[in-house]
Design a protein around this motif. Structure first.
Motif, PDB file in Angstrom:
ATOM      1  N   ALA A 201       0.823  -1.208   0.000  1.00 49.20           N
ATOM      2  CA  ALA A 201       0.000   0.000   0.000  1.00 49.20           C
ATOM      3  C   ALA A 201       0.860   1.262   0.000  1.00 49.20           C
ATOM      4  O   ALA A 201       0.591   2.217  -0.743  1.00 49.20           O
ATOM      5  N   VAL A 202       1.912   1.261   0.828  1.00 48.29           N
ATOM      6  CA  VAL A 202       2.799   2.431   0.882  1.00 48.29           C
ATOM      7  C   VAL A 202       3.488   2.641  -0.467  1.00 48.29           C
ATOM      8  O   VAL A 202       3.555   3.761  -0.982  1.00 48.29           O
ATOM      9  N   MET A 203       4.000   1.560  -1.054  1.00 48.14           N
ATOM     10  CA  MET A 203       4.677   1.690  -2.344  1.00 48.14           C
ATOM     11  C   MET A 203       3.724   2.133  -3.446  1.00 48.14           C
ATOM     12  O   MET A 203       4.111   2.867  -4.362  1.00 48.14           O
ATOM     13  N   ASP A 204       2.460   1.734  -3.366  1.00 48.53           N
ATOM     14  CA  ASP A 204       1.474   2.187  -4.340  1.00 48.53           C
ATOM     15  C   ASP A 204       1.283   3.700  -4.250  1.00 48.53           C
ATOM     16  O   ASP A 204       1.276   4.404  -5.273  1.00 48.53           O
ATOM     17  N   HIS A 205       1.158   4.204  -3.015  1.00 46.99           N
ATOM     18  CA  HIS A 205       1.006   5.653  -2.834  1.00 46.99           C
ATOM     19  C   HIS A 205       2.266   6.398  -3.263  1.00 46.99           C
ATOM     20  O   HIS A 205       2.186   7.444  -3.939  1.00 46.99           O
ATOM     21  N   MET A 206       3.428   5.882  -2.885  1.00 49.49           N
ATOM     22  CA  MET A 206       4.676   6.536  -3.254  1.00 49.49           C
ATOM     23  C   MET A 206       4.858   6.535  -4.774  1.00 49.49           C
ATOM     24  O   MET A 206       5.323   7.524  -5.365  1.00 49.49           O
ATOM     25  N   GLY A 207       4.494   5.439  -5.415  1.00 53.62           N
ATOM     26  CA  GLY A 207       4.635   5.345  -6.853  1.00 53.62           C
ATOM     27  C   GLY A 207       3.807   6.389  -7.583  1.00 53.62           C
ATOM     28  O   GLY A 207       4.252   6.975  -8.585  1.00 53.62           O
ATOM     29  N   ARG A 208       2.602   6.639  -7.081  1.00 60.10           N
ATOM     30  CA  ARG A 208       1.758   7.649  -7.712  1.00 60.10           C
ATOM     31  C   ARG A 208       2.310   9.051  -7.472  1.00 60.10           C
ATOM     32  O   ARG A 208       2.261   9.897  -8.364  1.00 60.10           O
ATOM     33  N   ILE A 209       2.842   9.281  -6.282  1.00 60.70           N
ATOM     34  CA  ILE A 209       3.429  10.601  -5.994  1.00 60.70           C
ATOM     35  C   ILE A 209       4.671  10.848  -6.849  1.00 60.70           C
ATOM     36  O   ILE A 209       4.866  11.939  -7.401  1.00 60.70           O
ATOM     37  N   LEU A 210       5.509   9.828  -6.979  1.00 60.14           N
ATOM     38  CA  LEU A 210       6.800   9.984  -7.651  1.00 60.14           C
ATOM     39  C   LEU A 210       6.753   9.649  -9.141  1.00 60.14           C
ATOM     40  O   LEU A 210       7.770   9.773  -9.831  1.00 60.14           O
ATOM     41  N   GLY A 211       5.592   9.243  -9.620  1.00 62.06           N
ATOM     42  CA  GLY A 211       5.445   8.983 -11.043  1.00 62.06           C
ATOM     43  C   GLY A 211       6.207   7.772 -11.549  1.00 62.06           C
ATOM     44  O   GLY A 211       6.737   7.789 -12.661  1.00 62.06           O
ATOM     45  N   TRP A 212       6.220   6.695 -10.754  1.00 61.47           N
ATOM     46  CA  TRP A 212       6.928   5.500 -11.192  1.00 61.47           C
ATOM     47  C   TRP A 212       6.213   4.860 -12.387  1.00 61.47           C
ATOM     48  O   TRP A 212       4.983   4.882 -12.490  1.00 61.47           O
ATOM     49  N   ARG A 214       4.917   1.637 -14.656  1.00 60.94           N
ATOM     50  CA  ARG A 214       4.281   0.381 -14.261  1.00 60.94           C
ATOM     51  C   ARG A 214       5.331  -0.712 -14.041  1.00 60.94           C
ATOM     52  O   ARG A 214       5.211  -1.530 -13.133  1.00 60.94           O
ATOM     53  N   THR A 215       6.359  -0.694 -14.872  1.00 60.04           N
ATOM     54  CA  THR A 215       7.413  -1.708 -14.733  1.00 60.04           C
ATOM     55  C   THR A 215       8.141  -1.566 -13.408  1.00 60.04           C
ATOM     56  O   THR A 215       8.374  -2.551 -12.694  1.00 60.04           O
ATOM     57  N   ARG A 216       8.485  -0.334 -13.077  1.00 60.72           N
ATOM     58  CA  ARG A 216       9.216  -0.116 -11.825  1.00 60.72           C
ATOM     59  C   ARG A 216       8.351  -0.488 -10.621  1.00 60.72           C
ATOM     60  O   ARG A 216       8.834  -1.129  -9.680  1.00 60.72           O
ATOM     61  N   SER A 218       5.980  -2.643 -10.548  1.00 64.55           N
ATOM     62  CA  SER A 218       5.835  -4.096 -10.535  1.00 64.55           C
ATOM     63  C   SER A 218       7.069  -4.770  -9.944  1.00 64.55           C
ATOM     64  O   SER A 218       6.963  -5.759  -9.202  1.00 64.55           O
ATOM     65  N   VAL A 219       8.248  -4.243 -10.279  1.00 67.47           N
ATOM     66  CA  VAL A 219       9.485  -4.799  -9.738  1.00 67.47           C
ATOM     67  C   VAL A 219       9.534  -4.639  -8.218  1.00 67.47           C
ATOM     68  O   VAL A 219       9.900  -5.574  -7.485  1.00 67.47           O
ATOM     69  N   LEU A 220       9.146  -3.463  -7.720  1.00 65.47           N
ATOM     70  CA  LEU A 220       9.146  -3.233  -6.278  1.00 65.47           C
ATOM     71  C   LEU A 220       8.118  -4.122  -5.578  1.00 65.47           C
ATOM     72  O   LEU A 220       8.393  -4.680  -4.507  1.00 65.47           O
ATOM     73  N   ALA A 221       6.942  -4.272  -6.187  1.00 64.51           N
ATOM     74  CA  ALA A 221       5.922  -5.147  -5.602  1.00 64.51           C
ATOM     75  C   ALA A 221       6.415  -6.590  -5.564  1.00 64.51           C
ATOM     76  O   ALA A 221       6.191  -7.315  -4.576  1.00 64.51           O
ATOM     77  N   ALA A 222       7.101  -7.013  -6.612  1.00 56.64           N
ATOM     78  CA  ALA A 222       7.640  -8.373  -6.643  1.00 56.64           C
ATOM     79  C   ALA A 222       8.664  -8.568  -5.537  1.00 56.64           C
ATOM     80  O   ALA A 222       8.725  -9.646  -4.909  1.00 56.64           O
ATOM     81  N   GLY A 223       9.466  -7.540  -5.265  1.00 52.82           N
ATOM     82  CA  GLY A 223      10.437  -7.624  -4.177  1.00 52.82           C
ATOM     83  C   GLY A 223       9.758  -7.774  -2.823  1.00 52.82           C
ATOM     84  O   GLY A 223      10.219  -8.547  -1.963  1.00 52.82           O
ATOM     85  N   ILE A 224       8.650  -7.056  -2.631  1.00 58.41           N
ATOM     86  CA  ILE A 224       7.901  -7.168  -1.376  1.00 58.41           C
ATOM     87  C   ILE A 224       7.332  -8.574  -1.218  1.00 58.41           C
ATOM     88  O   ILE A 224       7.391  -9.175  -0.139  1.00 58.41           O
ATOM     89  N   HIS A 225       6.794  -9.117  -2.298  1.00 60.26           N
ATOM     90  CA  HIS A 225       6.258 -10.485  -2.246  1.00 60.26           C
ATOM     91  C   HIS A 225       7.368 -11.503  -1.991  1.00 60.26           C
ATOM     92  O   HIS A 225       7.155 -12.512  -1.306  1.00 60.26           O
ATOM     93  N   LEU A 226       8.549 -11.238  -2.520  1.00 62.06           N
ATOM     94  CA  LEU A 226       9.678 -12.139  -2.306  1.00 62.06           C
ATOM     95  C   LEU A 226      10.089 -12.154  -0.836  1.00 62.06           C
ATOM     96  O   LEU A 226      10.367 -13.224  -0.267  1.00 62.06           O
ATOM     97  N   VAL A 227      10.133 -10.988  -0.225  1.00 63.02           N
ATOM     98  CA  VAL A 227      10.445 -10.911   1.206  1.00 63.02           C
ATOM     99  C   VAL A 227       9.406 -11.686   2.009  1.00 63.02           C
ATOM    100  O   VAL A 227       9.734 -12.442   2.939  1.00 63.02           O
ATOM    101  N   HIS A 228       8.144 -11.515   1.656  1.00 57.99           N
ATOM    102  CA  HIS A 228       7.081 -12.223   2.369  1.00 57.99           C
ATOM    103  C   HIS A 228       7.225 -13.733   2.214  1.00 57.99           C
ATOM    104  O   HIS A 228       7.023 -14.499   3.174  1.00 57.99           O
ATOM    105  N   ALA A 229       7.569 -14.188   1.009  1.00 59.39           N
ATOM    106  CA  ALA A 229       7.759 -15.619   0.787  1.00 59.39           C
ATOM    107  C   ALA A 229       8.882 -16.160   1.665  1.00 59.39           C
ATOM    108  O   ALA A 229       8.755 -17.241   2.278  1.00 59.39           O
TER     109      ALA A 229
END
Length: 262
Positions: A201-212, A214-216, A218-229
């Protein structure tokens, strides 16, 4: 690959992302301060010796909230409302972890089991806080704008974690070992899910503020899921181990005063 340092530097450099970061952090610390203050006031007679340490814990959390507000003021910024999906403390409560705000708002004294629940919850969440602040201290501890604040908060979080270890070991020695281990496991498994959801959720908000792109994002979200795994597969176990800390009686000192300007 974007490193943790690069990511936080980007958040730090942009006023709106920094504003959101400090607002989320200040809100969480304020909630922690209130919770610990109420617990200190409601400690059962059998655990009265803990009350000053719990109060000190709450005072530290309040101080951290003031520090984050001071960092905002230093840049001429005002706090923003914390988005619901980023409220780590309340999301944990909704999963039944820790002591509910409704319970703490009453005047009835807590039970010894309630204190164990509080300490197990704190052991897990303070592990996360200590690790996060250690990371920020490592990369930005010498930063002229926020370094001193990060060092102070990181040191406090280490004290909080040491206190939880020490008190849980004391209670385990008094015959509560199995209950403590069960509660720690429940807290840790719930916390890693909430941490994943809040991070996304935080990265989603930050991404919209900073104009990331979609690829970037997605990469950050994948990293978060990897940590969770990793944490699901066994990383959570670091949150339930108990050992005598190097810092003994870490919360036995005086209650801190007002936060100095940063």
């Amino acid at each position: 690959m974007l490193s943790a340092r690069d990511l936080f530097q980007e958040i730090l450099d942009e006023d709106e992302s920094f504003r959101l970061f400090c607002s989320i952090a200040a809100g969480g610390e304020a909630q922690g301060g209130w919770e610990n203050g109420r617990i200190a006031a409601l400690v059962p007679e059998s655990q009265r010796a803990l009350a000053p340490r719990i109060a000190r814990h709450g005072a530290d959390e309040d101080k951290h909230g003031r520090i984050f507000h001071a960092l905002l003021r230093k840049r001429g910024l005002r706090p923003v409302e914390v988005p619901p999906g980023t409220d780590y403390t309340m999301l944990l409560e909704r999963r039944g972890i820790g002591l509910a705000h409704e319970r703490l708002a009453r005047r009835d004294p807590l039970t010894e089991r309630d204190i164990i629940t509080y300490l197990a919850h704190s052991r897990v969440t303070e592990q996360r806080a200590s690790e996060q602040m250690a990371l920020l201290r490592r990369h930005f501890g010498d930063h002229p704008g926020i370094g001193r604040a990060l060092r102070m908060i990181a040191d406090d979080e280490d004290n909080h974690l040491a206190y939880c270890h020490e008190e849980l070991l004391r209670l385990a020695g008094a015959g509560h070992g199995r209950t403590i281990q069960r509660l720690l496991r429940e807290c840790a498994l719930a916390e890693i899910r909430v941490y994943r959801d809040v991070s996304l959720a935080v990265m989603d908000h930050m991404g919209r503020i900073l104009g990331w792109s979609r690829t970037r994002a997605s990469v950050l979200a994948a990293g978060i899921h990897l940590v969770h795994a990793y944490e699901r597969l066994g990383g959570w176990r670091r949150m339930v181990r108990l050992e005598q800390p190097e810092r003994r009686d870490a919360l036995g000192g005086p209650v801190p005063g007002e936060a100095e300007p940063f």
